[in-house]
Design an enzyme around this catalytic site. Structure first.
Site, PDB file in Angstrom:
ATOM      1  N   ARG A 153      46.002  41.108  49.225  1.00  0.00           N
ATOM      2  CA  ARG A 153      45.479  41.754  48.030  1.00  0.00           C
ATOM      3  C   ARG A 153      46.390  42.921  47.679  1.00  0.00           C
ATOM      4  O   ARG A 153      46.663  43.773  48.518  1.00  0.00           O
ATOM      5  CB  ARG A 153      44.054  42.260  48.277  1.00  0.00           C
ATOM      6  CG  ARG A 153      43.054  41.159  48.583  1.00  0.00           C
ATOM      7  CD  ARG A 153      41.735  41.728  49.084  1.00  0.00           C
ATOM      8  NE  ARG A 153      41.928  42.421  50.359  1.00  0.00           N
ATOM      9  CZ  ARG A 153      40.937  42.999  51.031  1.00  0.00           C
ATOM     10  NH1 ARG A 153      39.700  42.989  50.553  1.00  0.00           N
ATOM     11  NH2 ARG A 153      41.164  43.599  52.186  1.00  0.00           N
ATOM     12  N   GLU A 154      46.859  42.925  46.453  1.00  0.00           N
ATOM     13  CA  GLU A 154      47.706  44.039  46.041  1.00  0.00           C
ATOM     14  C   GLU A 154      46.935  45.344  46.186  1.00  0.00           C
ATOM     15  O   GLU A 154      45.779  45.448  45.817  1.00  0.00           O
ATOM     16  CB  GLU A 154      48.175  43.842  44.596  1.00  0.00           C
ATOM     17  CG  GLU A 154      49.123  42.665  44.450  1.00  0.00           C
ATOM     18  CD  GLU A 154      49.735  42.591  43.065  1.00  0.00           C
ATOM     19  OE1 GLU A 154      50.245  43.625  42.582  1.00  0.00           O
ATOM     20  OE2 GLU A 154      49.687  41.504  42.472  1.00  0.00           O
ATOM     21  N   ASN A 210      40.284  31.705  46.014  1.00  0.00           N
ATOM     22  CA  ASN A 210      40.417  32.570  44.839  1.00  0.00           C
ATOM     23  C   ASN A 210      39.528  32.120  43.692  1.00  0.00           C
ATOM     24  O   ASN A 210      39.000  32.943  42.943  1.00  0.00           O
ATOM     25  CB  ASN A 210      41.871  32.628  44.392  1.00  0.00           C
ATOM     26  CG  ASN A 210      42.671  33.630  45.207  1.00  0.00           C
ATOM     27  OD1 ASN A 210      42.135  34.309  46.072  1.00  0.00           O
ATOM     28  ND2 ASN A 210      43.963  33.714  44.958  1.00  0.00           N
ATOM     29  N   LEU A 252      31.109  41.727  43.503  1.00  0.00           N
ATOM     30  CA  LEU A 252      29.949  41.804  42.623  1.00  0.00           C
ATOM     31  C   LEU A 252      29.942  43.134  41.877  1.00  0.00           C
ATOM     32  O   LEU A 252      28.889  43.703  41.612  1.00  0.00           O
ATOM     33  CB  LEU A 252      28.645  41.632  43.412  1.00  0.00           C
ATOM     34  CG  LEU A 252      28.325  40.212  43.894  1.00  0.00           C
ATOM     35  CD1 LEU A 252      26.979  40.196  44.615  1.00  0.00           C
ATOM     36  CD2 LEU A 252      28.304  39.223  42.727  1.00  0.00           C
ATOM     37  N   GLN A 253      31.132  43.640  41.539  1.00  0.00           N
ATOM     38  CA  GLN A 253      31.242  44.857  40.748  1.00  0.00           C
ATOM     39  C   GLN A 253      31.603  44.459  39.319  1.00  0.00           C
ATOM     40  O   GLN A 253      32.673  43.885  39.079  1.00  0.00           O
ATOM     41  CB  GLN A 253      32.299  45.808  41.325  1.00  0.00           C
ATOM     42  CG  GLN A 253      31.891  46.469  42.630  1.00  0.00           C
ATOM     43  CD  GLN A 253      31.979  45.528  43.818  1.00  0.00           C
ATOM     44  OE1 GLN A 253      32.914  44.751  43.931  1.00  0.00           O
ATOM     45  NE2 GLN A 253      31.018  45.612  44.709  1.00  0.00           N
ATOM     46  N   GLY A 259      42.226  40.165  36.603  1.00  0.00           N
ATOM     47  CA  GLY A 259      43.602  39.973  36.180  1.00  0.00           C
ATOM     48  C   GLY A 259      44.483  39.833  37.394  1.00  0.00           C
ATOM     49  O   GLY A 259      44.031  39.420  38.463  1.00  0.00           O
ATOM     50  N   CYS A 262      47.178  36.511  40.945  1.00  0.00           N
ATOM     51  CA  CYS A 262      46.590  35.402  41.707  1.00  0.00           C
ATOM     52  C   CYS A 262      45.435  34.711  40.999  1.00  0.00           C
ATOM     53  O   CYS A 262      45.487  33.503  40.769  1.00  0.00           O
ATOM     54  CB  CYS A 262      46.131  35.891  43.074  1.00  0.00           C
ATOM     55  SG  CYS A 262      47.478  36.048  44.261  1.00  0.00           S
ATOM     56  N   LYS A 265      46.323  32.765  37.753  1.00  0.00           N
ATOM     57  CA  LYS A 265      47.266  31.675  38.047  1.00  0.00           C
ATOM     58  C   LYS A 265      46.628  30.596  38.921  1.00  0.00           C
ATOM     59  O   LYS A 265      46.781  29.393  38.664  1.00  0.00           O
ATOM     60  CB  LYS A 265      48.505  32.240  38.748  1.00  0.00           C
ATOM     61  CG  LYS A 265      49.538  31.203  39.147  1.00  0.00           C
ATOM     62  CD  LYS A 265      50.804  31.855  39.662  1.00  0.00           C
ATOM     63  CE  LYS A 265      50.606  32.492  41.024  1.00  0.00           C
ATOM     64  NZ  LYS A 265      50.485  31.478  42.107  1.00  0.00           N
ATOM     65  N   ARG A 330      50.434  42.281  35.412  1.00  0.00           N
ATOM     66  CA  ARG A 330      50.242  40.886  35.042  1.00  0.00           C
ATOM     67  C   ARG A 330      48.766  40.586  34.737  1.00  0.00           C
ATOM     68  O   ARG A 330      47.899  40.798  35.570  1.00  0.00           O
ATOM     69  CB  ARG A 330      50.755  39.965  36.151  1.00  0.00           C
ATOM     70  CG  ARG A 330      52.256  39.860  36.194  1.00  0.00           C
ATOM     71  CD  ARG A 330      52.733  39.046  37.377  1.00  0.00           C
ATOM     72  NE  ARG A 330      52.576  39.774  38.635  1.00  0.00           N
ATOM     73  CZ  ARG A 330      53.008  39.309  39.809  1.00  0.00           C
ATOM     74  NH1 ARG A 330      53.594  38.131  39.874  1.00  0.00           N
ATOM     75  NH2 ARG A 330      52.851  40.033  40.904  1.00  0.00           N
TER      76      ARG A 330
END
Length: 474
Positions: A153-154, A210, A252-253, A259, A262, A265, A330
Site C-alpha cells: 500500500r502506498e 483488490n 469502511l471509511q 483512486g 491499483c 487498474k 494516478r
C-alpha cells in the site's frame, strides 16, 4: 541470495530495498538511463516513507545497486524478479508488452537455468505465456516461472513488505517453492505465513483481493448517500457494521471514491479477463461504475455547499494525491473534483504536502499555494480532498480569517467539525447532515463529542488508518 530486479518503479524499488534489508544482494535494473543515474546519485524518484533511508543504508552496505544493463545470468544469480509496469489499455486489459520484452531479455542473457519471479500484477495465465515464450526462445535452457504478487500500500509499503499479512507463492515445483521460502525466510521466521499454491491461483489473488476491497469502499460510499438522505451519521453506521468480525472496519471509511495505481487498474483488468473467458462479473462492473460516478459527483457537493453556484467563486483544495504519504496522483479523486468545479466556473487554489510537482503535470489553470493557509486565502470554500495527517492540526480560526466565505467541505470526514463550527464555518461532510454555526445546539455538541472520541484514535494514528482506507498499491 543474489537477485536481479528488473524495473525500478514503485514495486521494484520497494522490493529491492526491503530484500537488501533482509540481507540479500540486489541489483535493480531499469532501461531508463536517467532514472538509474539519479538513483546512483542517491536521488529517489518517488516519495514513500522510510524508502530513501533504506536505499541509502543498503547501498552503503554494498547490498543494493542500480544498473541500466541486465548482465549475463550465470549460476551466481539465484533469481530474477520482474517488477515492470502493466498499465491499462483502452479496453481495460493490462498491457503486458514490458513483461514479455523482459522475459525475452532474460532468456537471451541466461547462461544457467534461472528462477523467474513475476512480482508485477498480471492477468491470470500470464505466467504460462511467459514460460512458453522463454522456452521457445531458449529450448535448451530451463526456466522456472513463479508468481509472487505484491500487496504493498502506498504510504506504508515498507511496513507492508517487512511485516506482511501473507506471502503468496505460485509455483508448480518444489524447488521453486523452496527458493522463494529461502528468499523470504527472515519474514517467515518472524511469523509471516507463506502460502503456496498454483501459478494461476496466485495470479488471481491480487486482483481478487483488490476488487473485494474496492467493493467495500463503494458500498460504504453508497451507504453514506443514504445516511445523508435519512439524517443519519455514516461513521456511526460503519462502526456498528465493522464490529462484525465477518466484515471488519477496514475500508469502511466513506469518502470521494478510490483512486491510485491499483484499485482502478486491477478491477478493470479483472473485468477484462473475465470478459475474455465469457464470464460476467456483475458486482465488479457495478463497483467500477459506482466509483466513477462517485468521483464525478464531488463537484456537485461543493456546488451545493455554496448557494448561488460556483461561477466566479474561488475554491481552495487541500490535498491532491489519491491518499496521504505518497506523491502519486494516478486516478486521484481530486482530479475529477477540480475538473468539475472549473467547468462550473470556479477558480481553484491547491496545496498538497508532497504531491505538488506531480500535480503540475495533471492540473492546469490552478494556483499552487505554498501552504494550506495561503491556499485558503480569499476562498469561498475550503475542500479537504486528501487526509494528510498534518491537516488535522490546522488552525480553524486562522483559516477563517483568510477566507472570503466560511464554508468547509470535508470529503474525508477527517477534520474536527466542532473546531470549524466554533470558528464560524458551515461544515459539509460525507454521510451526515450539514452543520451550521447558528443551528449548533446541545444535541449537535453531544454528537460531535461522540464522533471526536472515535476520531482522536484516527488522529493519533492517521498514517495507519489512511493506509486502511485507501488500500494496497503497487
Amino acid at each position: 541470495m543474489r537477485l536481479m530486479i528488473i524495473g525500478s518503479g514503485y514495486v521494484g524499488l520497494v522490493s529491492g530495498a526491503c530484500l537488501a534489508e533482509l540481507g540479500h544482494h540486489v541489483m535493480c535494473v531499469d532501461n531508463d538511463t536517467s532514472k538509474v543515474e539519479r538513483l546512483q546519485a542517491g536521488q529517489i524518484p518517488i516519495y514513500e516513507p522510510q524508502l530513501s533511508e533504506m536505499i541509502t543504508r543498503n547501498v552503503a552496505r554494498g547490498r543494493l545497486g542500480f544498473s541500466s544493463q541486465l548482465p549475463r545470468l550465470g549460476k551466481e544469480i539465484h533469481a530474477v524478479m520482474i517488477a515492470v509496469g502493466t498499465p491499462p489499455q483502452t479496453n481495460g486489459s493490462a498491457n503486458l508488452d514490458a513483461i514479455f520484452a523482459v522475459a525475452k531479455e532474460i532468456a537471451a542473457k541466461a547462461i544457467h537455468p534461472q528462477m523467474v519471479i513475476i512480482k508485477s500484477t498480471v492477468p491470470v495465465g500470464t505466467g504460462d505465456s511467459v514460460q512458453a515464450l522463454m522456452h521457445k526462445a531458449r529450448p535448451e535452457m530451463h526456466f522456472s516461472v513463479i508468481s509472487n504478487p505484491e500487496f504493498l500500500r502506498e504510504g506504508s509499503a515498507i511496513d507492508d513488505f517487512m511485516a506482511p499479512d501473507r506471502i503468496v507463492v505460485g509455483a508448480g515445483d518444489e524447488t521453486a517453492r523452496n527458493t522463494l521460502r529461502a528468499l523470504y525466510a527472515p519474514l517467515e521466521q518472524t511469523g509471516t505465513q507463506v502460502v503456496c499454491m498454483g501459478r494461476r491461483e496466485a495470479e488471481l489473488v491480487k486482483c481478487a483481493a483488490n476488487a473485494f476491497l474496492a467493493t467495500k469502499i463503494a458500498f460504504i460510499n453508497e451507504m453514506a448517500d443514504l445516511c445523508e438522505a435519512v439524517g443519519a451519521d455514516v461513521e456511526q453506521v460503519a462502526h456498528g457494521v465493522g464490529l462484525d468480525e465477518r466484515i471488519g472496519e477496514a475500508f469502511l471509511q466513506a469518502g470521494p471514491g478510490y483512486g491510485g495505481s491499483c484499485f482502478p487498474k486491477d478491477t478493470t483488468a479483472l473485468q477484462a479477463i473475465a470478459q475474455e473467458y465469457g464470464i460476467n462479473l456483475r458486482l465488479v462492473e457495478t463497483v467500477i461504475a459506482s466509483n466513477d460516478a462517485r468521483k464525478r459527483g464531488m463537484g456537485r457537493r461543493v456546488s451545493r455547499a455554496l448557494p448561488g453556484g460556483l461561477s466566479g467563486r474561488v475554491v481552495a483544495v487541500l490535498g491532491l494525491t489519491f491518499k496521504p504519504n505518497t506523491d502519486d496522483m494516478r486516478d486521484s479523486p481530486s482530479l475529477a473534483l477540480i475538473d468539475a468545479v472549473q467547468r462550473a466556473g470556479a477558480k481553484v487554489q491547491v496545496f498538497d504536502p508532497q504531491g505538488m510537482n506531480r500535480a503540475r503535470l495533471h492540473l492546469h489553470d490552478v494556483h499552487f499555494a505554498d501552504n494550506a493557509y495561503l491556499c485558503a486565502e480569499g476562498a469561498d470554500c475550503i475542500v479537504l480532498a486528501t487526509h494528510w495527517p498534518e491537516f488535522a492540526t490546522l488552525d480553524a480560526e486562522r483559516l477563517g480569517r483568510g477566507v472570503r466565505n466560511k464554508v468547509l467541505v470535508d470529503l474525508r470526514n477527517f477534520l474536527d467539525p466542532q473546531a470549524f463550527l466554533n470558528a464560524g464555518f458551515a461544515v459539509h461532510a460525507i454521510g451526515r447532515p450539514p452543520q451550521h454555526p447558528r443551528r449548533h445546539n446541545v444535541l449537535a455538541v453531544h454528537q460531535d463529542s461522540a464522533r471526536n472520541h472515535s476520531r482522536r484514535g484516527y488522529m493519533n494514528g492517521a498514517t495507519q488508518r489512511s493506509a486502511l482506507q485507501d488500500g494496497m498499491s503497487g
